[in-house]
Write a protein that holds these residues in place. Structure first.
Motif, mmCIF file in Angstrom:
data_model
loop_
_atom_site.group_PDB
_atom_site.id
_atom_site.type_symbol
_atom_site.label_atom_id
_atom_site.label_comp_id
_atom_site.label_asym_id
_atom_site.label_seq_id
_atom_site.Cartn_x
_atom_site.Cartn_y
_atom_site.Cartn_z
ATOM 1 N N PHE B 181 0.841 -1.210 0.000
ATOM 2 C CA PHE B 181 0.000 0.000 0.000
ATOM 3 C C PHE B 181 0.873 1.256 0.000
ATOM 4 O O PHE B 181 0.508 2.266 -0.597
ATOM 5 C CB PHE B 181 -0.947 -0.001 1.208
ATOM 6 C CG PHE B 181 -2.281 -0.625 0.890
ATOM 7 C CD1 PHE B 181 -2.480 -1.987 1.014
ATOM 8 C CD2 PHE B 181 -3.344 0.157 0.426
ATOM 9 C CE1 PHE B 181 -3.701 -2.563 0.702
ATOM 10 C CE2 PHE B 181 -4.569 -0.406 0.108
ATOM 11 C CZ PHE B 181 -4.757 -1.780 0.251
ATOM 12 N N ARG B 182 2.036 1.206 0.672
ATOM 13 C CA ARG B 182 2.913 2.389 0.706
ATOM 14 C C ARG B 182 3.448 2.724 -0.689
ATOM 15 O O ARG B 182 3.732 3.866 -0.993
ATOM 16 C CB ARG B 182 4.067 2.161 1.696
ATOM 17 C CG ARG B 182 3.638 2.406 3.161
ATOM 18 C CD ARG B 182 4.831 2.596 4.080
ATOM 19 N NE ARG B 182 5.615 1.381 4.222
ATOM 20 C CZ ARG B 182 5.345 0.421 5.128
ATOM 21 N NH1 ARG B 182 4.333 0.559 5.968
ATOM 22 N NH2 ARG B 182 6.089 -0.670 5.195
ATOM 23 N N LYS B 183 3.578 1.701 -1.528
ATOM 24 C CA LYS B 183 4.146 1.913 -2.869
ATOM 25 C C LYS B 183 3.065 2.188 -3.918
ATOM 26 O O LYS B 183 3.372 2.415 -5.084
ATOM 27 C CB LYS B 183 4.902 0.647 -3.304
ATOM 28 C CG LYS B 183 6.173 0.397 -2.521
ATOM 29 C CD LYS B 183 6.911 -0.789 -3.167
ATOM 30 C CE LYS B 183 7.829 -1.481 -2.186
ATOM 31 N NZ LYS B 183 7.948 -2.917 -2.460
ATOM 32 N N ALA B 184 1.799 2.138 -3.521
ATOM 33 C CA ALA B 184 0.726 2.173 -4.520
ATOM 34 C C ALA B 184 0.604 3.533 -5.190
ATOM 35 O O ALA B 184 0.787 4.578 -4.562
ATOM 36 C CB ALA B 184 -0.596 1.813 -3.841
ATOM 37 N N ALA B 185 0.316 3.506 -6.505
ATOM 38 C CA ALA B 185 0.023 4.744 -7.226
ATOM 39 C C ALA B 185 -1.411 5.189 -6.943
ATOM 40 O O ALA B 185 -1.738 6.374 -6.996
ATOM 41 C CB ALA B 185 0.209 4.520 -8.719
ATOM 42 N N LEU B 306 -8.068 -1.465 -2.112
ATOM 43 C CA LEU B 306 -7.287 -2.129 -3.159
ATOM 44 C C LEU B 306 -6.164 -1.189 -3.579
ATOM 45 O O LEU B 306 -6.423 -0.039 -3.948
ATOM 46 C CB LEU B 306 -8.195 -2.449 -4.354
ATOM 47 C CG LEU B 306 -7.580 -3.198 -5.535
ATOM 48 C CD1 LEU B 306 -7.156 -4.610 -5.138
ATOM 49 C CD2 LEU B 306 -8.571 -3.266 -6.697
ATOM 50 N N ALA B 307 -4.921 -1.695 -3.508
ATOM 51 C CA ALA B 307 -3.760 -0.893 -3.927
ATOM 52 C C ALA B 307 -3.397 -1.257 -5.362
ATOM 53 O O ALA B 307 -3.339 -2.447 -5.700
ATOM 54 C CB ALA B 307 -2.585 -1.165 -2.992
ATOM 55 N N LEU B 308 -3.162 -0.227 -6.189
ATOM 56 C CA LEU B 308 -2.840 -0.470 -7.598
ATOM 57 C C LEU B 308 -1.602 0.326 -7.998
ATOM 58 O O LEU B 308 -1.325 1.389 -7.420
ATOM 59 C CB LEU B 308 -4.002 -0.036 -8.509
ATOM 60 C CG LEU B 308 -5.357 -0.673 -8.244
ATOM 61 C CD1 LEU B 308 -6.221 0.220 -7.360
ATOM 62 C CD2 LEU B 308 -6.084 -0.958 -9.559
ATOM 63 N N ASP B 309 -0.875 -0.178 -9.010
ATOM 64 C CA ASP B 309 0.212 0.630 -9.570
ATOM 65 C C ASP B 309 -0.374 1.557 -10.641
ATOM 66 O O ASP B 309 -1.590 1.524 -10.910
ATOM 67 C CB ASP B 309 1.367 -0.251 -10.064
ATOM 68 C CG ASP B 309 1.050 -1.003 -11.354
ATOM 69 O OD1 ASP B 309 0.007 -0.713 -11.996
ATOM 70 O OD2 ASP B 309 1.846 -1.889 -11.721
ATOM 71 N N GLY B 312 -2.678 0.124 -13.279
ATOM 72 C CA GLY B 312 -3.911 -0.566 -12.889
ATOM 73 C C GLY B 312 -3.684 -2.000 -12.438
ATOM 74 O O GLY B 312 -4.642 -2.746 -12.245
ATOM 75 N N LYS B 313 -2.410 -2.384 -12.249
ATOM 76 C CA LYS B 313 -2.144 -3.733 -11.711
ATOM 77 C C LYS B 313 -2.437 -3.729 -10.205
ATOM 78 O O LYS B 313 -2.043 -2.808 -9.484
ATOM 79 C CB LYS B 313 -0.675 -4.122 -11.917
ATOM 80 C CG LYS B 313 -0.345 -4.600 -13.316
ATOM 81 C CD LYS B 313 -0.872 -6.000 -13.621
ATOM 82 C CE LYS B 313 0.114 -7.084 -13.220
ATOM 83 N NZ LYS B 313 -0.402 -8.427 -13.647
ATOM 84 N N PHE B 314 -3.099 -4.778 -9.741
ATOM 85 C CA PHE B 314 -3.408 -4.870 -8.311
ATOM 86 C C PHE B 314 -2.142 -5.255 -7.549
ATOM 87 O O PHE B 314 -1.486 -6.255 -7.874
ATOM 88 C CB PHE B 314 -4.475 -5.938 -8.034
ATOM 89 C CG PHE B 314 -5.746 -5.785 -8.837
ATOM 90 C CD1 PHE B 314 -6.122 -4.550 -9.374
ATOM 91 C CD2 PHE B 314 -6.582 -6.884 -9.051
ATOM 92 C CE1 PHE B 314 -7.285 -4.420 -10.105
ATOM 93 C CE2 PHE B 314 -7.750 -6.758 -9.788
ATOM 94 C CZ PHE B 314 -8.103 -5.533 -10.327
ATOM 95 N N LEU B 315 -1.816 -4.479 -6.542
ATOM 96 C CA LEU B 315 -0.616 -4.754 -5.736
ATOM 97 C C LEU B 315 -0.973 -5.452 -4.425
ATOM 98 O O LEU B 315 -0.234 -6.303 -3.945
ATOM 99 C CB LEU B 315 0.113 -3.442 -5.419
ATOM 100 C CG LEU B 315 0.580 -2.629 -6.630
ATOM 101 C CD1 LEU B 315 1.193 -1.308 -6.167
ATOM 102 C CD2 LEU B 315 1.600 -3.425 -7.442
ATOM 103 N N ALA B 316 -2.077 -5.041 -3.861
ATOM 104 C CA ALA B 316 -2.464 -5.625 -2.566
ATOM 105 C C ALA B 316 -3.933 -5.330 -2.306
ATOM 106 O O ALA B 316 -4.499 -4.356 -2.811
ATOM 107 C CB ALA B 316 -1.613 -5.053 -1.441
#
Lengths: 265, 795
Positions: B181-185, B306-309, B312-316
């Protein structure tokens, strides 16, 4: 269901006599409300007086200016009646929207009107058309008949024998069905006569009621646009898990417009 | 002689002849000599202390035989209703498991909680006496919602369950999720409610119990999806009746949907009462009684993120849920919102990190347990809704964002970060098929046509997977199951070659008598009409875990397949003897045993006859008879799934949502009977549509009264609510079940709510609407439109 005595008289005076002589006895017409109530043990009448064997309570007649429907006439018969369809199509349409096919085959106009369920359809048609309720002892104008939640002007021992409807110039009914019960969440009947328009609402409050503002507007211009801006006061309207009072108020206007539309088409 | 009707054929259902001609045999059809009638007296209060019960007037009432209460249960030293699952929190602390007495003791905890049982000569007399029971309640405040129940100061159901929390359960790698989540766009957030449902099977629950003093045996006829489990739970854990002295029969049962897969207190009370009064006793629930006593389903409040880059890729994915358990733990209760929920949050996507916390909460409501789909519709709804929210917020097409994150067909078997490993699947193939079948390309034309009538049209997608075929016992045991989840089948070949199958699953509308007969007909080459399926009787069927969790074909069918293989193997030994050949040279095909490379052969019927007339048998190596039994315990769950596309039209004037088109392309593995599969999909979809648009169990906070306690107030979906549905299968074969089957009983219910609500949100998105809670009733939609950010007008 608790035990009860069951009477099936053949003459109206016998029925009236049973009703007054046995305290708390109940009339049964189609039984669409009474039988489920008995099964749930919510009512405990010592006796039922069945109206089905009484002569002359079924059938539909017309004298040119009125249509008279016998109290024991089932909804399905009214819905399918060529006479009603021709003279008061809005009333035939109303009958076709009640309940489901089984209810329409058993349920009767007299039973519905006497029960005066706040979400029943017929009270809107009877009040909207300004009908006359004919009983064993007198004739009662619709405006004086419906007294609120399940209450009517009927006296103990008094039995509805027929409902007499004046033939309108135009009439229509629009119903927003409660999703589960399919009673009227809001149902509006509009009828146009030479001397004005009547608008009656069922389902929205504790009993059927008229809407004078809409009647005035439609008397001037019998068109949905005439009432589109009229908002109904939410005071006294029903609020429950299916519809809040302000939503019911909104639906009154929407259904009234659709009823006028139905009357015009 | 009839024909072989095998796998893939669609014969009409064998059982429908008796159902459609009124010749079914349901519990309420059964009459026993000297039978008395029982009625349960239930709490009218959501929460109250039970100060005392005066039986005297009731006992004096006409025809009364007995009045039993919690004190009698206690005096007889009977057990509490058991819970089949024991879950634990992250530290391994077991869930709080307060006793669930079969008749209330000291306190009632929901409207419908059983307080007394009245036995009389007739149901009318029992009802009349029940009204004379003087029960002294001290009414306490009720708490019915999960948010309210965990608040400080909320009414407490049990003294030793602080804050009403039964278990604070979690799954997944919390730290990995936080890092992602910390890295999410972009982070999409969604709060939602999964509405409480009432199963409403056509046939209400019912039971008859009888005790025979001569043999010291009990028989219980009950509307159950799993009679052997009732025998074990009730006999061994509640009433202390030895298993060999207890027969449980579940005859024809009119629908279950999960409602009938629990051991209910009514079953225990009536069985206990039958011995006490020395008469068979019968109880049949009314519909109203069912509303306040059949276990309810769903009822979650959830916060999801939902965390995404940037692509739009799901990260977490992080999910926090409060799940309502009602007043007590039912048979599967705590398993449903945990083990059948968290592991499904990966969906058909490659999300690398997932964390799920579920607080399982007691409230003053009917106990909540499995209802068709059970945990998996809830998981699918959260995931498929938040995918739409994320797509909308990031300006990515809803189909495109799904494609970017979908597990490709080549990547199977696929290990998710939440325990389960999918063996097979092709979500992209289902999506592509559904897009074509739903004619998505021309949606714009249909939307414009709706707009010209002043209506808003919307399209909604749900690409989903579920886990069913419950369940690998080893896996379930690790998660807290207190029993195994295998299935058993016996194939009995009669001397004439006809076949009777005894199977541990239970047919209550699914068409097992047809599907299973097709499997036997196919494998043994015997006529379809010469195969009968026996189920639902612990004296006739060896053992079984019953029918739920889309397991009957997957686990029961596999046991049947194994037992049938054993019959063939035994048949080969017999044939080898009769044909004077080596066993390895015997082939079996199309109902014939033959010696390879010769025209010497014996029919299946000849082999069956010889098995029972062993005049010339090598008895030292071959037993007479032709009957084989197999138990099957799956190595993994199965993972059916697919793509559902719903199309709705909203009337902004009234708020009415009309479902105008529905398309489903599902992967259910091998299809045995396509007609039955289609029926299961239709029924499942309709139940999901019911949840999305119509159904809701509503309680009054404070009093605990059920406000939607009848069909007048609880809206079931009806035929005129539904369009003709387009249903198709796009199957990949399960790699670990004998026939490649995956199960189809629940897919419809799991995939559909999200598809419908996504369509409703799509229809209203131009007004700034981002979420609609279920059910999307006219009043709710109208309210949303009143508060919408843009003026209401058709585009």
């Amino acid at each position: 269901m608790r035990p009860f005595a069951y009477h099936q008289p053949h003459q109206i005076p016998d029925a009236a006599k049973l009703l007054t002589s046995i305290e708390d006895s109940k009339l049964v017409a189609g039984g669409m409300t009474l039988i489920p109530t008995l099964k749930q043990r919510l009512a405990n009448p010592p006796a039922l007086v069945d109206l089905s064997k009484l002569g002359n309570l079924k059938g539909i007649a017309d004298d040119g200016v009125t249509v008279t429907i016998g109290a024991m006439t089932p909804h399905a018969v009214v819905a399918a009646s060529k006479l009603v369809q021709q003279k008061i199509p809005g009333l035939a349409a109303l009958a076709s929207m009640i309940g489901d096919p089984a209810v329409r085959s058993r349920g009767t106009i007299g039973g519905s009107v006497a029960n005066n369920d706040p979400a029943a359809d017929y009270p809107a048609g009877v009040l909207g058309l300004g009908a006359t309720i004919v009983t064993t002892t007198r004739e009662i104008a619709a405006d004086k008949f419906f007294l609120g939640l399940f209450e009517t002007a009927l006296e103990p021992g008094e039995i509805i024998t027929a409902i007499r409807f004046p033939v309108p110039l135009k009439a229509g009914y629009a119903k927003f069905k409660a999703p589960a019960s399919r009673y009227a969440l809001v149902g509006v009947f509009v009828a146009k006569f030479a001397d004005g328009v009547r608008v009656a609402v069922t389902g929205a409050g504790p009993g059927v009621f008229r809407v004078p503002q809409m009647e005035a507007a439609l008397s001037g211009n019998f068109d949905p646009s005439a009432i589109a801006a009229i908002k109904i006061d939410t005071d006294g309207l029903t609020s429950d898990i299916h519809a809040e009072a302000d939503y019911r108020a909104h639906l009154v206007t929407v259904m009234a417009k659709r009823a006028v539309d139905a009357a015009l088409n | 002689m009839g024909n072989v009707i095998g796998i893939g054929a669609a014969p009409k259902r064998k059982e429908d002849q008796r159902f459609l001609t009124g010749r079914g045999n349901y519990v309420s059809d059964i009459k026993r000599p000297g039978m008395a009638a029982g009625v349960f007296v239930r709490s009218p209060h959501g929460h109250a202390l039970l100060r005392g019960i005066d039986k005297s007037a009731a006992l004096a009432s006409s025809g009364v035989i007995a009045v039993l209460t919690g004190d009698d249960v206690k005096a007889d030293g009977l057990g509490s209703l058991p819970c089949g699952w024991g879950i634990s929190d992250a530290q391994g602390v077991p869930m709080k498991e307060p006793p669930f007495p079969m008749l209330a003791q000291g306190k009632v905890r929901f409207v419908g909680d059983m307080v007394a049982f009245v036995v009389a000569e007739t149901p009318e007399q029992a009802n009349a006496a029940a009204e004379l029971l003087a029960i002294d309640y001290e009414v306490l405040p009720s708490v019915v919602g999960v948010l309210e129940a965990v608040r400080p100061g909320a009414p407490q159901l049990f003294d030793d369950v602080p804050n009403n929390i039964c278990c604070d359960w979690e799954l997944g790698d919390k730290a990995a999720v936080e890092t992602a989540f910390r890295k999410a766009a972009h982070v999409a957030k969604l709060s939602l409610v999964n509405n409480r449902l009432i199963g409403n099977p056509m046939e209400p629950r019912a039971a008859i119990a009888e005790y025979e003093p001569g043999t010291d045996r009990f028989t219980l006829w009950t509307t159950s999806q799993f009679p052997h489990v009732v025998r074990f739970l009730m006999g061994a854990l509640v009433l202390n009746i030895p298993q060999h002295k207890l027969r449980v029969v579940a005859p024809d049962v009119g629908g279950g949907f999960g409602v009938k897969q629990f051991h209910y207190g009514e079953e225990a009370v009536i069985t206990w009462a039958a011995k006490r009064v020395k008469r068979p006793v019968k109880w049949v629930a009314s519909r109203s009684e069912g509303y306040i006593s059949d276990r309810h389903g769903r009822d979650h409040v959830t916060e999801a993120e939902l965390a995404l880059d940037e692509t739009g890729k799901f990260l977490a994915f992080r999910v926090n849920t409060l799940a309502n358990m009602g007043g007590y733990l039912s048979t599967f209760g705590p398993n449903i919102p945990t083990n059948l929920y968290g592991p499904l949050l990966g969906g058909v996507y490659t999300t690398p990190a997932i964390y799920c916390n579920v607080k399982v909460v007691f409230t003053n409501t009917v106990p909540v347990d499995a209802y068709r789909g059970a945990g998996r519709p809830e998981a699918t709804f959260v995931l498929e809704r938040i995918v739409d929210v994320a797509a909308s917020e990031m300006g990515i097409d809803r189909v495109e964002i799904r494609r970017r994150n979908m597990i490709p067909k080549e990547a199977y078997p696929y290990q998710t970060p939440v325990l389960v490993q999918y063996d097979s699947g092709d979500p992209m193939g289902c999506l592509d098929g559904a897009l074509v079948a739903a004619n998505v390309n021309n949606f714009g034309i249909r939307k414009a046509a709706s707009a010209s009538k002043g209506k808003f049209r919307g399209l909604g997608y749900s690409t989903y997977v579920e886990a069913c075929g419950l369940a690998p016992s080893r896996f379930a045991g690790r998660l807290g199951a207190r029993g195994g989840l295998y299935e058993s089948a016996t194939v009995r070949v009669h001397p004439t070659g006809q076949v009777t199958v005894m199977i541990g699953t239970h047919n209550h509308g699914q068409g097992h008598e047809t599907t299973f007969a097709q499997i036997v007909s196919d494998k043994l080459g015997v006529a379809f009409e010469n195969v009968d399926i026996v189920f639902g009787d612990t004296d006739r069927v060896q053992f079984g875990m019953g029918t739920y969790g889309s397991r009957s074909l997957v686990v029961g069918g596999a046991a049947l397949s194994k037992a049938t293989d054993k019959v063939i193997a035994k048949g080969k030994k017999i044939a080898a003897h009769l044909l004077e050949a080596a066993e390895v040279d015997i082939q079996f095909e199309s109902g014939k045993f033959s010696v390879a490379g010769t025209d010497r052969a014996k029919t299946f019927e000849e082999i069956a006859g010889a098995a029972y007339v062993p005049h010339d048998y090598p008895l030292e190596i071959l037993e007479p008879g032709l009957e084989e039994q197999a138990y099957y315990d799956p190595v993994n769950f199965t993972y059916p799934g697919g793509c559902h596309i719903a199309e709705v039209e909203v009337d902004p004037e009234t708020g009415t949502v009309t479902l105008v088109n529905y398309t489903a392309v599902d992967d259910v593995g091998t299809v045995i009977n396509p007609m039955i599969v289609e029926g299961q999909l239709h029924g499942g979809i309709v139940q999901g549509v019911g949840q999305a648009l119509f159904e809701s169990a509503v309680y009054d906070e404070g009093s605990g009264q059920l406000l939607s306690g009848s069909l007048m107030d609880y809206c079931m979906p009806r035929a005129d609510h539904l369009p003709m549905m387009k249903v198709a299968t796009h199957s990949t074969l399960c790699t670990h079940t004998p026939m490649g089957v995956k199960g189809c009983g629940e897919v419809g219910t799991i995939g559909s709510p999200a598809a419908v609500i996504n369509a409703v949100v799509d229809a209203l998105s131009h007004l700034g609407v981002t979420h609609v809670d279920m059910p999307a009733t006219p009043n709710r939609i109208w309210r949303l439109l009143q508060n919408a950010s843009l003026p209401v007008a058709a585009e």
